[in-house]
Scaffold this motif. Structure first.
Motif, mmCIF file in Angstrom:
data_model
loop_
_atom_site.group_PDB
_atom_site.id
_atom_site.type_symbol
_atom_site.label_atom_id
_atom_site.label_comp_id
_atom_site.label_asym_id
_atom_site.label_seq_id
_atom_site.Cartn_x
_atom_site.Cartn_y
_atom_site.Cartn_z
ATOM 1 N N ASN A 147 0.845 -1.196 0.000
ATOM 2 C CA ASN A 147 0.000 0.000 0.000
ATOM 3 C C ASN A 147 0.877 1.241 0.000
ATOM 4 O O ASN A 147 2.043 1.196 0.389
ATOM 5 C CB ASN A 147 -0.932 0.022 1.219
ATOM 6 N N ARG B 84 0.293 8.289 6.689
ATOM 7 C CA ARG B 84 -0.809 7.336 6.857
ATOM 8 C C ARG B 84 -0.721 6.240 5.804
ATOM 9 O O ARG B 84 -0.329 6.484 4.673
ATOM 10 C CB ARG B 84 -2.160 8.043 6.719
ATOM 11 N N SER C 198 -3.034 2.541 4.675
ATOM 12 C CA SER C 198 -4.211 1.708 4.901
ATOM 13 C C SER C 198 -3.783 0.279 5.222
ATOM 14 O O SER C 198 -3.020 -0.332 4.474
ATOM 15 C CB SER C 198 -5.097 1.724 3.657
ATOM 16 N N ARG D 157 -7.119 -5.874 8.881
ATOM 17 C CA ARG D 157 -8.019 -5.088 9.747
ATOM 18 C C ARG D 157 -9.083 -5.986 10.362
ATOM 19 O O ARG D 157 -9.383 -5.880 11.552
ATOM 20 C CB ARG D 157 -8.704 -3.973 8.948
ATOM 21 N N ASP E 26 -8.298 4.983 11.373
ATOM 22 C CA ASP E 26 -9.388 5.925 11.128
ATOM 23 C C ASP E 26 -10.520 5.204 10.385
ATOM 24 O O ASP E 26 -10.455 3.989 10.160
ATOM 25 C CB ASP E 26 -8.886 7.171 10.387
ATOM 26 N N ARG E 27 -11.548 5.935 9.986
ATOM 27 C CA ARG E 27 -12.708 5.318 9.320
ATOM 28 C C ARG E 27 -12.342 4.625 8.009
ATOM 29 O O ARG E 27 -13.019 3.701 7.580
ATOM 30 C CB ARG E 27 -13.792 6.368 9.068
ATOM 31 N N GLU E 28 -11.279 5.089 7.357
ATOM 32 C CA GLU E 28 -10.852 4.480 6.096
ATOM 33 C C GLU E 28 -9.882 3.315 6.311
ATOM 34 O O GLU E 28 -9.361 2.760 5.350
ATOM 35 C CB GLU E 28 -10.194 5.532 5.188
ATOM 36 N N ARG F 298 -6.960 3.550 7.864
ATOM 37 C CA ARG F 298 -5.572 4.008 7.822
ATOM 38 C C ARG F 298 -5.022 4.186 9.229
ATOM 39 O O ARG F 298 -5.743 4.554 10.150
ATOM 40 C CB ARG F 298 -5.462 5.349 7.084
#
Length: 158
Positions: free
Chosen positions: A10, A17, A19, A25, A92-94, A96
């Protein structure tokens, strides 16, 4: 128990940052307890990479410290080696995470990273270094023999 499989590359953005791969995850979230960090990051003692530990696995790693005298040099050395450079990190929400500068420097990360699954943990590498490490591991593993289930290394039954 969820495991970390495969190698995934990635991009690292200008803010540091990156992902976390979706499968990683999912495995981290399955293992995280409420209120705990998603993952503990620390520099590897052996390689120029970042080790990534689910919080529970990191806690288990540190359990042997409890057997040392809390005021001994051995305890201080092990605690410093284990905890001083460890960073609890949330996504975070994405999905990352922000990689601390000291860890990016340790692993020589610039614009891309490779996430390398190791079963119970994973590592974060500079992609070319990750490929060299994987090639080295494949070569060395050909010379290793894992003990058969139910048998000791010496060949005697367990």
């Amino acid at each position: 128990m969820s495991v970390f499989l495969g190698t995934h590359q990635n991009r690292l953005d200008a803010k540091g940052r990156v992902s976390i791969p979706a499968g990683f995850r999912t495995a981290l979230r399955a293992q995280a307890a409420a209120g705990e960090a998603l993952v503990i990051l620390r520099p590897s003692h052996q390689y120029p990479c970042i080790e990534a530990w689910p919080t529970a696995a990191f806690a288990a790693l540190s359990q042997p410290l409890d057997r040392l005298d809390m005021f001994s040099d051995e305890h201080d050395d092990m605690a410093a080696a284990l905890y001083a450079d460890a960073y609890p990190v949330d996504a975070d929400r994405e999905g990352r995470i922000i990689l601390p500068d000291t860890l990016k420097e340790h692993a020589a990360l610039t614009d891309s990273v490779a996430f390398m699954g190791l079963g119970r943990t994973f590592q974060i590498w500079e992609p070319a270094a990750a490929e060299r490490r994987r090639a080295e591991a494949r070569t060395r593993s050909r010379q290793l023999a894992l003990p058969a289930q139910g048998r000791r290394q010496g060949g005697a039954d367990a």
